[in-house]
Structure formats: C-alpha cells, structure tokens
Design a protein around this motif. Structure first.
Motif, short mmCIF file in Angstrom:
data_model
loop_
_atom_site.label_atom_id
_atom_site.label_comp_id
_atom_site.label_asym_id
_atom_site.label_seq_id
_atom_site.Cartn_x
_atom_site.Cartn_y
_atom_site.Cartn_z
N UNK A 286 0.82 -1.20 0.00
CA UNK A 286 0.00 0.00 0.00
C UNK A 286 0.86 1.25 0.00
N UNK A 287 2.04 1.19 0.60
CA UNK A 287 2.94 2.34 0.63
C UNK A 287 3.48 2.66 -0.77
N UNK A 288 3.39 1.74 -1.69
CA UNK A 288 3.86 1.96 -3.05
C UNK A 288 2.90 2.82 -3.87
N UNK A 289 1.70 3.06 -3.34
CA UNK A 289 0.67 3.82 -4.05
C UNK A 289 0.70 5.30 -3.68
N UNK A 290 0.42 6.14 -4.65
CA UNK A 290 0.14 7.55 -4.39
C UNK A 290 -1.03 7.94 -5.28
N UNK A 291 -1.85 8.83 -4.78
CA UNK A 291 -3.02 9.30 -5.53
C UNK A 291 -3.06 10.81 -5.36
N UNK A 292 -3.07 11.53 -6.48
CA UNK A 292 -3.02 12.99 -6.41
C UNK A 292 -3.78 13.62 -7.58
N UNK B 125 -8.22 12.55 -10.15
CA UNK B 125 -7.01 12.08 -9.48
C UNK B 125 -6.38 10.96 -10.31
N UNK B 126 -5.07 10.92 -10.32
CA UNK B 126 -4.33 9.84 -10.96
C UNK B 126 -3.64 9.02 -9.88
N UNK B 127 -3.77 7.71 -9.98
CA UNK B 127 -3.12 6.79 -9.05
C UNK B 127 -1.83 6.31 -9.68
N UNK B 128 -0.79 6.30 -8.87
CA UNK B 128 0.51 5.82 -9.33
C UNK B 128 0.96 4.68 -8.42
N UNK B 129 1.54 3.69 -9.04
CA UNK B 129 2.14 2.58 -8.30
C UNK B 129 3.62 2.59 -8.66
N UNK B 130 4.45 2.78 -7.64
CA UNK B 130 5.89 2.93 -7.86
C UNK B 130 6.16 4.00 -8.92
N UNK B 131 5.42 5.10 -8.79
CA UNK B 131 5.54 6.28 -9.65
C UNK B 131 5.06 6.10 -11.08
N UNK B 132 4.46 4.96 -11.41
CA UNK B 132 3.90 4.73 -12.75
C UNK B 132 2.41 5.03 -12.72
N UNK B 133 1.89 5.82 -13.66
CA UNK B 133 0.45 6.09 -13.68
C UNK B 133 -0.32 4.83 -14.07
N UNK B 134 -1.12 4.31 -13.14
CA UNK B 134 -1.80 3.04 -13.38
C UNK B 134 -3.30 3.08 -13.12
N UNK B 135 -3.82 4.22 -12.67
CA UNK B 135 -5.24 4.27 -12.38
C UNK B 135 -5.73 5.69 -12.24
N UNK C 227 -10.50 5.17 -3.93
CA UNK C 227 -11.78 5.51 -3.28
C UNK C 227 -11.54 6.36 -2.04
N UNK C 228 -10.58 5.98 -1.23
CA UNK C 228 -10.28 6.74 -0.03
C UNK C 228 -9.86 8.17 -0.38
N UNK C 229 -9.02 8.32 -1.39
CA UNK C 229 -8.54 9.65 -1.78
C UNK C 229 -9.67 10.53 -2.30
N UNK C 230 -10.55 9.96 -3.12
CA UNK C 230 -11.62 10.78 -3.70
C UNK C 230 -12.68 11.10 -2.63
N UNK D 180 -13.58 5.32 -12.17
CA UNK D 180 -12.73 4.50 -11.31
C UNK D 180 -12.07 3.44 -12.17
N UNK D 181 -10.74 3.45 -12.18
CA UNK D 181 -10.01 2.52 -13.05
C UNK D 181 -8.62 2.25 -12.49
N UNK D 182 -8.26 0.97 -12.49
CA UNK D 182 -6.90 0.52 -12.20
C UNK D 182 -6.51 -0.44 -13.33
N UNK D 183 -5.35 -0.20 -13.93
CA UNK D 183 -4.90 -1.07 -15.03
C UNK D 183 -4.78 -2.52 -14.54
N UNK D 184 -5.11 -3.43 -15.43
CA UNK D 184 -5.18 -4.87 -15.12
C UNK D 184 -3.98 -5.41 -14.33
N UNK D 185 -2.74 -5.18 -14.73
CA UNK D 185 -1.64 -5.81 -13.98
C UNK D 185 -1.50 -5.31 -12.54
N UNK D 186 -2.17 -4.20 -12.21
CA UNK D 186 -2.02 -3.60 -10.89
C UNK D 186 -3.23 -3.83 -9.99
#
Length: 180
Positions: free
Chosen positions: A13-19, A73-83, A116-119, A100-106
């Motif tokens: 979870x710490x690998x995620x950022x949403x901004x 908001x854009x979600x990033x996993x390890x700084x990659x935009x994935x959702x 959801x929490x961020x929004x 609401x969208x998260x790319x399949x591999x993530x």
C-alpha cells in the motif's frame, strides 16, 4: 504481496500515491482511453476500435472533472500512472464517483481502495456528505469493491445510459477536538 486473506500488505500500500492531475494531461488522457477501452471490450465482448474509443470519450466527456465542478485524481504505483478516479459535484452535499479505473496488472494490490479513499477525502473537503455512483451489472469486480468500501444500493438517481445499479456512501466527517 497479498496476505492469506487476499488483502494487500502495508508495504504494498505504501507503493501507491493518488493525487490531483489535469484531466486533459497526458497521463489522464492515456488512462481515460484505457478505461473506455475496457468498458467497450467488456460490454461488446470484442476488441475496441480507436473510433469507438474516440466516440466513447466524446459521448462521456470528462471535462467537468475539474474544480469547481469536479476533480480528477491519478493513481501511481511505484511512480507509474496506473489508475484514475474522478468526482463530479451534483449538489453542495452530494458528489458522484466517476472513472474509477486501475490497469489490469495492478489490480489486487490495494489501488482500488486507495483511489476511493482519496476521492472520498476530497469530497469531504468540498463539504459533501454523500458520494453516489452508477455502475453496469457486468462490472462485478467494481461492484464488489464498492460494497467492501461501504457503498449501498439506492433508488436510481440518474438516467445514465448503461447504469444497472445505483449506489451511495454516506461520508462521515471527522469530528473536531471541540466535540470531545
């Protein structure tokens, strides 16, 4: 890493950022194209064409997901935009969850709950007391995500073309120290 109960670990979870990011920015544009591609593929059960994706983007514009009418908001996993996730202001007290969208591999790494929490936090900051959404019946994973995060079925509040279910969550505002 996922624990034995299927939940993401705290290190994951710490690998995620949403901004917030501009809905017309390059990362947002790419994510919205992927979002609509998946919706078309799942609904039609075939590959989506570029023309269909362009038509969906035109039919379902996201231009209102900017202040003061909304937020994106854009979600990033390890700084990659994935959702991504958006909100639209319906009234001063009610916002609507969009895109609401998260790319399949993530998926399965906790990103859905993070967006959801961020929004929801953003909606509370705007003074909203409820978040609504509509969803298609075939998006069963999304419906499970919403249920796990406190969204409940309500009567239809819109006439959205593809909506089969309407959901709402009451947004609790943190109590102030003066309340204690």
């Amino acid at each position: 890493m996922v624990d034995v109960n299927g939940a993401s670990t705290s290190s994951e979870l710490a690998e995620w950022s949403v901004a917030p990011e501009p809905v017309a920015g390059p990362d947002a544009t790419d994510l919205l194209r992927l979002y609509f591609t998946e919706l078309i593929v799942r609904y039609s059960r075939r590959t989506a064409t570029e023309a269909e994706i362009d038509e969906a983007l035109a039919d379902e514009p996201s231009a209102d997901l900017v202040p003061p009418t909304g937020l994106f908001l854009v979600a990033r996993y390890r700084n990659q935009p994935v959702g991504c996730v958006g909100l639209k202001v319906l009234t001063p007290q009610i916002t609507e969850l969009k895109r609401v969208f998260i790319r399949e591999p993530y998926r399965g790494l906790g990103g859905g709950s993070r967006v959801l929490d961020a929004i929801e936090q953003a909606a509370r900051a705007l003074g909203a007391t409820a978040m609504r959404l509509d969803v298609r019946a075939d998006l069963v994973e999304a419906r499970r995500l919403y249920a796990r995060n406190g969204y409940v079925e309500i009567a239809p509040y819109s006439d959205a073309r593809y909506a089969d279910h309407w959901l709402e969550k009451q947004l609790r505002h943190p109590t102030s120290q003066a309340d204690h």
